[in-house]
Design a protein around this motif. Structure first.
Motif, PDB file in Angstrom:
ATOM      1  N   GLY A   1       9.928   3.863 -19.001  1.00 24.13           N
ATOM      2  CA  GLY A   1       9.710   3.147 -20.247  1.00 24.13           C
ATOM      3  C   GLY A   1      10.229   3.905 -21.441  1.00 24.13           C
ATOM      4  N   PRO A   2      10.297   3.254 -22.597  1.00 29.81           N
ATOM      5  CA  PRO A   2      10.865   3.871 -23.799  1.00 29.81           C
ATOM      6  C   PRO A   2      10.098   5.124 -24.242  1.00 29.81           C
ATOM      7  CG  PRO A   2       9.716   1.821 -24.336  1.00 29.81           C
ATOM      8  CD  PRO A   2       9.819   1.873 -22.850  1.00 29.81           C
ATOM      9  N   GLU A   3      10.818   6.202 -24.459  1.00 29.84           N
ATOM     10  CA  GLU A   3      10.198   7.470 -24.832  1.00 29.84           C
ATOM     11  C   GLU A   3       9.586   7.438 -26.227  1.00 29.84           C
ATOM     12  OE1 GLU A   3      12.719  10.814 -24.300  1.00 29.84           O
ATOM     13  OE2 GLU A   3      13.317  10.275 -22.264  1.00 29.84           O
ATOM     14  N   ASP A   4      10.103   6.560 -27.092  1.00 28.66           N
ATOM     15  CA  ASP A   4       9.622   6.521 -28.469  1.00 28.66           C
ATOM     16  C   ASP A   4       8.520   5.483 -28.687  1.00 28.66           C
ATOM     17  OD1 ASP A   4      11.195   4.299 -28.068  1.00 28.66           O
ATOM     18  OD2 ASP A   4      12.281   4.455 -29.985  1.00 28.66           O
ATOM     19  N   SER A   5       7.972   4.937 -27.616  1.00 27.99           N
ATOM     20  CA  SER A   5       6.930   3.924 -27.750  1.00 27.99           C
ATOM     21  C   SER A   5       5.678   4.518 -28.394  1.00 27.99           C
ATOM     22  CB  SER A   5       6.573   3.336 -26.387  1.00 27.99           C
ATOM     23  OG  SER A   5       5.514   2.401 -26.503  1.00 27.99           O
ATOM     24  N   VAL A   6       5.074   3.761 -29.294  1.00 25.35           N
ATOM     25  CA  VAL A   6       3.837   4.202 -29.954  1.00 25.35           C
ATOM     26  C   VAL A   6       2.694   4.267 -28.951  1.00 25.35           C
ATOM     27  CG1 VAL A   6       2.145   3.620 -31.736  1.00 25.35           C
ATOM     28  CG2 VAL A   6       4.578   3.227 -32.156  1.00 25.35           C
ATOM     29  N   PHE A   7       2.705   3.371 -27.963  1.00 26.14           N
ATOM     30  CA  PHE A   7       1.617   3.294 -26.999  1.00 26.14           C
ATOM     31  C   PHE A   7       2.125   3.588 -25.589  1.00 26.14           C
ATOM     32  CE2 PHE A   7       0.554   0.201 -30.373  1.00 26.14           C
ATOM     33  CZ  PHE A   7      -0.569   0.828 -30.865  1.00 26.14           C
ATOM     34  N   GLY A   8       1.223   4.033 -24.749  1.00 26.42           N
ATOM     35  CA  GLY A   8       1.600   4.339 -23.389  1.00 26.42           C
ATOM     36  C   GLY A   8       0.420   4.272 -22.441  1.00 26.42           C
ATOM     37  N   LEU A   9       0.726   4.289 -21.143  1.00 26.26           N
ATOM     38  CA  LEU A   9      -0.278   4.367 -20.096  1.00 26.26           C
ATOM     39  C   LEU A   9      -0.033   5.644 -19.307  1.00 26.26           C
ATOM     40  CD1 LEU A   9      -0.547   0.778 -18.514  1.00 26.26           C
ATOM     41  CD2 LEU A   9      -2.260   1.955 -19.887  1.00 26.26           C
ATOM     42  N   HIS A  10      -1.094   6.393 -19.068  1.00 29.81           N
ATOM     43  CA  HIS A  10      -0.968   7.609 -18.262  1.00 29.81           C
ATOM     44  C   HIS A  10      -1.935   7.533 -17.094  1.00 29.81           C
ATOM     45  CE1 HIS A  10      -0.377  11.655 -16.943  1.00 29.81           C
ATOM     46  NE2 HIS A  10      -1.644  11.987 -17.171  1.00 29.81           N
ATOM     47  N   LEU A  11      -1.391   7.515 -15.870  1.00 29.24           N
ATOM     48  CA  LEU A  11      -2.197   7.518 -14.660  1.00 29.24           C
ATOM     49  C   LEU A  11      -2.510   8.968 -14.328  1.00 29.24           C
ATOM     50  CD1 LEU A  11      -3.406   5.798 -12.388  1.00 29.24           C
ATOM     51  CD2 LEU A  11      -1.236   6.055 -11.157  1.00 29.24           C
ATOM     52  N   LYS A  12      -3.784   9.337 -14.437  1.00 28.80           N
ATOM     53  CA  LYS A  12      -4.160  10.744 -14.437  1.00 28.80           C
ATOM     54  C   LYS A  12      -4.368  11.352 -13.050  1.00 28.80           C
ATOM     55  CE  LYS A  12      -7.245  11.836 -17.597  1.00 28.80           C
ATOM     56  NZ  LYS A  12      -8.469  11.772 -18.431  1.00 28.80           N
ATOM     57  N   ASN A  13      -4.713  10.568 -12.050  1.00 26.87           N
ATOM     58  CA  ASN A  13      -5.065  11.166 -10.767  1.00 26.87           C
ATOM     59  C   ASN A  13      -4.972  10.155  -9.621  1.00 26.87           C
ATOM     60  OD1 ASN A  13      -7.494   9.591 -10.967  1.00 26.87           O
ATOM     61  ND2 ASN A  13      -8.325  11.194 -12.300  1.00 26.87           N
ATOM     62  N   GLU A  14      -5.228  10.644  -8.419  1.00 29.15           N
ATOM     63  CA  GLU A  14      -5.106   9.815  -7.226  1.00 29.15           C
ATOM     64  C   GLU A  14      -6.194   8.745  -7.158  1.00 29.15           C
ATOM     65  OE1 GLU A  14      -4.960  12.377  -3.839  1.00 29.15           O
ATOM     66  OE2 GLU A  14      -2.797  12.739  -4.081  1.00 29.15           O
ATOM     67  N   ARG A  15      -7.380   9.029  -7.689  1.00 33.16           N
ATOM     68  CA  ARG A  15      -8.413   8.003  -7.677  1.00 33.16           C
ATOM     69  C   ARG A  15      -7.970   6.798  -8.500  1.00 33.16           C
ATOM     70  NH1 ARG A  15     -14.407   9.011 -10.046  1.00 33.16           N
ATOM     71  NH2 ARG A  15     -13.192   9.023 -11.990  1.00 33.16           N
ATOM     72  N   GLY A  16      -7.339   7.060  -9.644  1.00 32.41           N
ATOM     73  CA  GLY A  16      -6.812   5.969 -10.445  1.00 32.41           C
ATOM     74  C   GLY A  16      -5.781   5.163  -9.670  1.00 32.41           C
ATOM     75  N   MET A  17      -4.925   5.847  -8.925  1.00 36.77           N
ATOM     76  CA  MET A  17      -3.946   5.162  -8.090  1.00 36.77           C
ATOM     77  C   MET A  17      -4.644   4.283  -7.058  1.00 36.77           C
ATOM     78  SD  MET A  17      -0.949   4.385  -7.082  1.00 36.77           S
ATOM     79  CE  MET A  17       0.192   5.519  -7.875  1.00 36.77           C
ATOM     80  N   SER A  18      -5.709   4.810  -6.470  1.00 37.50           N
ATOM     81  CA  SER A  18      -6.447   4.031  -5.465  1.00 37.50           C
ATOM     82  C   SER A  18      -7.027   2.753  -6.069  1.00 37.50           C
ATOM     83  CB  SER A  18      -7.567   4.877  -4.861  1.00 37.50           C
ATOM     84  OG  SER A  18      -7.053   5.987  -4.170  1.00 37.50           O
ATOM     85  N   TYR A  19      -7.542   2.859  -7.287  1.00 40.30           N
ATOM     86  CA  TYR A  19      -8.057   1.651  -7.949  1.00 40.30           C
ATOM     87  C   TYR A  19      -6.945   0.621  -8.130  1.00 40.30           C
ATOM     88  CZ  TYR A  19     -12.616   3.662  -9.210  1.00 40.30           C
ATOM     89  OH  TYR A  19     -13.881   4.186  -9.160  1.00 40.30           O
ATOM     90  N   LEU A  20      -5.759   1.059  -8.527  1.00 35.40           N
ATOM     91  CA  LEU A  20      -4.663   0.142  -8.800  1.00 35.40           C
ATOM     92  C   LEU A  20      -4.157  -0.550  -7.540  1.00 35.40           C
ATOM     93  CD1 LEU A  20      -2.497   2.092 -11.425  1.00 35.40           C
ATOM     94  CD2 LEU A  20      -4.380   0.507 -11.815  1.00 35.40           C
TER      95      LEU A  20
END
Length: 431
Positions: free
Chosen positions: A35-54
């Motif tokens: 995604g665009p590097e200059d975006s004001v907003f972003g999503l950061h997936l922090k860990n494997e548990r978050g991946m499991s939820y997704l």
């Protein structure tokens, strides 16, 4: 040819399965980004548990679970007010919609996320059971079940609600008399508008069903001289309201009971107000609900129904996030269906109005209070619940601003068989 390969990164997989271009910066715990590097907003997936939820709950529910648990961070936004970030994502051409992977892509995706992440993590403690399971456990909208779901949402903490709702302690749409009115002024004006539409006068009797913390009851008694009874299924609300009524010195004319509205035995009320209750009772129960309120009124008495509605008269069930985290068993329909049911119950409809943008401004005020009092809110109910509320309030605000949902007030009378309604030729209140 497969887009995903065994060496695909998490960001690559996110980009490949997202329909359209990524409207924000996405980063993941494996160090990948897209995604665009200059975006004001972003999503950061922090860990494997978050991946499991997704991956185990695709769509809004998986995203909500990861976000509520703190495993998915909304970069550039305060968790108490993610409105701007959500609007940015939804306002893009694509939003957040994903396609299903092909069989070969699914295999590559499994290699990327890891087989261990295909096991669903424990669901957040704030999440209610799914609707299908609740249906197996009891009748929808029975008194016992309604009491349970109201407890789930409203008995969080009176102090938490004080911090989020502000001094008015009013958890319903305000009505702003001017663009620059404060939230407190707008909540006072809302109660005053309801009182004026009901044409309340000294000595009359008012029934307020789903009375919350008693705001309408106290306003009507103090400013219009009526005797008022309010009922709520929330024990916490009733306790708070009863104490406030004593402090105000109006306990000789104001009463709030911890009671299901269906158990009110009194009748011959001059007026009935229903402010924010219809969303909880179920569309199939509208005939019984409005019939019950009709029977509580004396001839020529008035009913004011204030309710969130959809922009059309089709869908009724709420989405997965709202149903699991906010209003279990909640249902919405359009104002047309609402008016039809009121008329079919034998009441005469005289006036209705849409306060949609007033609710958007009300929600903005609640988000601001949540941000201002974030640390104390987290200390009171925990970060998980506070995150739910920030997301819910901001998402609801977006729904009102984009006309996905509305707020309608409908005024009706119990007109006599010979046509006497007590309603004047023209409204006596100032819109």
């Amino acid at each position: 040819m497969s887009i995903l390969t065994p060496t695909t990164t998490i960001a690559d997989a996110f980009s490949a399965l997202l329909i359209g271009e990524i409207p924000f910066r996405f980063t993941a715990y494996d160090g990948s980004s897209a995604g665009p590097e200059d975006s004001v907003f972003g999503l950061h997936l922090k860990n494997e548990r978050g991946m499991s939820y997704l991956v185990t709950a695709p769509g809004d529910l998986g995203l909500a679970r990861a976000y509520v648990m703190g495993d998915l961070e909304l970069v550039g936004a305060h968790p108490g007010d993610p409105f701007a970030a959500l609007s940015h994502i939804k306002g893009s051409k694509t939003g957040l919609k994903f396609r299903a992977p092909s069989p070969s892509e699914a295999l590559a995706l499994i290699r990327t996320v890891g087989v261990a992440n295909l096991k669903p993590p424990p669901i957040p403690a704030t999440e209610h059971a799914p609707r299908w399971r609740r249906l197996m456990e009891g009748f929808l909208h029975s008194p016992e079940r309604d009491a349970e779901v109201i407890h789930h949402h409203y008995d969080v903490s009176n102090r938490f609600y004080e911090l989020v709702l502000g001094p008015s302690m009013t958890y319903t749409c305000a009505c702003f008399p001017a663009e620059d009115s404060t939230l407190e002024e707008a909540q006072f004006h809302k109660y005053d508008l309801v009182a004026q539409k009901l044409d309340l006068k000294p000595g009359q009797r008012l029934l307020d069903v789903g009375c919350g913390w008693g705001g309408m009851v106290r306003h009507a008694v103090k400013h219009y001289g009526v005797t008022a009874l309010g009922v709520t299924l929330s024990a916490e609300q009733a306790s708070w309201a009863q104490q406030k009524i004593k402090e105000d010195g109006i306990d000789d004319r104001a009463e709030v009971r911890h009671l299901d509205y269906r158990h009110v035995t009194e009748n011959d009320f001059d007026a009935v107000s229903s402010i924010g209750l219809t969303e909880h009772i179920g569309v199939a129960n509208y005939p019984a609900y409005f019939g019950f309120l009709r029977d509580r009124l004396k001839p020529e008495g008035r009913l004011l129904n204030h309710s969130i509605t959809r922009a059309d008269n089709k869908k009724t069930a709420t989405g997965a996030f709202i149903d699991r985290y906010v209003f279990p068993d909640g249902e919405l329909t359009g104002s047309g269906r609402m008016i039809t049911e009121i008329q079919d119950a034998g009441l005469e409809v005289h006036h209705e109005e849409n306060l949609r943008m007033h609710y958007a401004k009300t929600l903005a005020g609640w988000n601001a209070y949540l941000v201002e009092n974030w640390d104390e809110c987290v200390a009171e109910v925990g970060e998980e619940t506070a995150r739910v509320w920030g997301l819910y309030i901001a998402g609801s605000r977006m729904g009102f601003e984009t006309n996905e949902i509305q707020l309608h007030q409908v005024l009706a009378t119990k007109t006599t068989p010979d046509g006497a309604s007590g309603y004047p030729l023209r409204p006596t209140w100032t819109p």
